[in-house]
Design an enzyme around this catalytic site. Structure first.
Site, PDB file in Angstrom:
ATOM      1  N   HIS A  80       0.813  -1.195   0.137  1.00 14.97           N
ATOM      2  CA  HIS A  80       0.133  -0.103   0.062  1.00 14.97           C
ATOM      3  C   HIS A  80       0.818   1.433   0.025  1.00 14.97           C
ATOM      4  CE1 HIS A  80       0.347   0.237   4.366  1.00 14.97           C
ATOM      5  NE2 HIS A  80       0.415   1.349   4.351  1.00 14.97           N
ATOM      6  N   ASP A  84       0.099  -7.466   1.755  1.00 20.05           N
ATOM      7  CA  ASP A  84       0.613  -6.176   1.728  1.00 20.05           C
ATOM      8  C   ASP A  84       2.281  -6.148   1.615  1.00 20.05           C
ATOM      9  OD1 ASP A  84       0.146  -3.434   1.666  1.00 20.05           O
ATOM     10  OD2 ASP A  84      -0.172  -3.356   3.602  1.00 20.05           O
ATOM     11  N   SER A 129       4.542   2.742   7.619  1.00 17.00           N
ATOM     12  CA  SER A 129       4.217   1.511   7.184  1.00 17.00           C
ATOM     13  C   SER A 129       5.535   0.875   6.255  1.00 17.00           C
ATOM     14  CB  SER A 129       3.265   1.717   6.089  1.00 17.00           C
ATOM     15  OG  SER A 129       1.884   2.018   7.017  1.00 17.00           O
TER      16      SER A 129
END
Length: 364
Positions: A100, A130, A208
């Site tokens: 992402h 992911d 992230s």
């Protein structure tokens, strides 16, 4: 209590004001206080510093870029779209991050700990977990691979560190513990990611794709999500376990995508299970031609000429591991290889049987 005011002092020259202050202090100007010796850092602080110094050179800042064309000049330029974190996987220049982080971008740049920056190309991605792999062309002496640990032996309560770029602030270290294990979160394409690590180490937007480390400075997870009503850290962060990462990333580097082993069946819906009162598992409503399922003789649910449903097979276990639904089966298949033989437990009309199937390759 009203504030104290000294209106007459405001009109005094600076030299006179200094003299008044000296008189009020007993005639002696104030001196800086002596510094109290600190003593040695404790063991926890020393380990914090050691882990950061050793691992931070392996952590990178990722900026995703969009291509825009000026309406009047028609000039094309790349503008920043978002930022995230990644880490150096090997000395060939492979960088691991979250899918992402780079999703929807036209390009990406990777900034190393020494602030040198390189254009990156996408090697492969697996949205179901992911994860994504980029590659940069940088001198090998600058590529310091992150140490790899394990996640299967983690214990709730053990210390962890996160290094990342929250809110674009480079090389930030936070510390916490493993709060829980075997959590379940949802990937960007709505697949369940199981076995996730929960931590209270502060993780914010920009973290992230960065590493979650154990107290020895080894990678034990990839920070991927936070749970927070405000969007900032609320002490609940999630990381994809390193055992999963170490299984997926080499296949992305090798094939450019994650080729999931497949049986070649179409699964029925949860509503079908409820309507027919079927056991938990995967009800087969379609068998692909020349698929492993077809070769093994698996039977699909069909509708007869009279409109009644003809009973088919329900896959209830794979290698004796029970299946609750299709997502369970896909998760187990991802741990296998194309060409591997697996044993299926099949339910049909109240009877069970076992069937060996040779796994093929999925087309997705």
């Amino acid at each position: 209590m009203p504030a104290l005011t000294f209106p007459r002092l405001r009109s005094l020259p600076a030299a006179a004001l200094l003299a008044v202050c000296i008189l009020w202090s007993g005639g002696v100007p104030a001196q800086p206080r002596p510094v109290t010796p600190r003593g040695p850092l404790d063991a926890v602080e020393q380990n914090n510093i050691s882990v950061f110094r050793r691992v931070s050179p392996s952590v990178v800042h990722i900026t995703t870029l969009d291509t825009q064309r000026d309406f009047f000049s028609l000039n094309v330029e790349q503008v920043p779209r978002g930022t995230g974190t990644g880490f150096i996987w090997d000395d060939a220049g492979h960088i691991v991050t979250n899918f992402h982080v780079i999703q929807g971008g036209d390009a990406a740049r990777v900034t190393l700990a020494d602030q040198s920056s390189y254009g990156a190309r996408l090697v492969g991605a697996f949205p179901d977990r992911d994860l994504a792999v980029l590659r940069i062309e940088a001198p090998r002496e600058k590529l310091l691979p992150i140490p790899i640990g394990t996640s299967r032996d983690l214990l709730v309560g053990q210390g962890v560190y996160a290094i990342g770029n929250p809110f674009g602030l480079d090389q930030t270290l936070t510390r916490g513990i493993v709060s829980a294990l075997n959590r379940e979160i949802e990937s960007v394409n709505r697949r369940a990611i199981r076995g996730v690590i929960q931590t209270d180490a502060a993780i914010n937007p920009g973290n992230s794709g960065g590493p979650l480390l154990d107290s020895a400075g080894r990678l034990i997870g990839v920070n991927t999500q936070i749970y927070s009503p405000s969007g900032a850290s609320a002490g609940i962060g999630f990381a994809i376990p390193v055992d999963e990462v170490n299984r997926v990333v080499p296949r992305l580097i090798k094939d450019g995508r994650f080729i999931r082993p497949a049986i070649g069946v179409t699964a029925g819906s949860a509503q079908l299970h409820q309507a027919l009162k079927l056991p938990k598992g995967v009800a087969i409503v379609g068998v692909g031609p020349r698929s492993p399922a077809a070769d093994a003789g698996l039977q699909a649910f069909t509708r007869g000429r009279d409109g009644r449903i003809v009973q088919g097979d329900v896959i209830t276990a794979l290698n004796d591991e029970p299946l609750g639904d299709l997502d369970d089966m896909l998760t187990l298949l991802e741990k296998r290889q194309v060409g591997e033989r697996v044993s299926l437990t099949l339910w049909n009309k109240g009877k069970t049987r076992r069937q060996v199937v040779v796994l093929g390759a999925s087309s997705d």
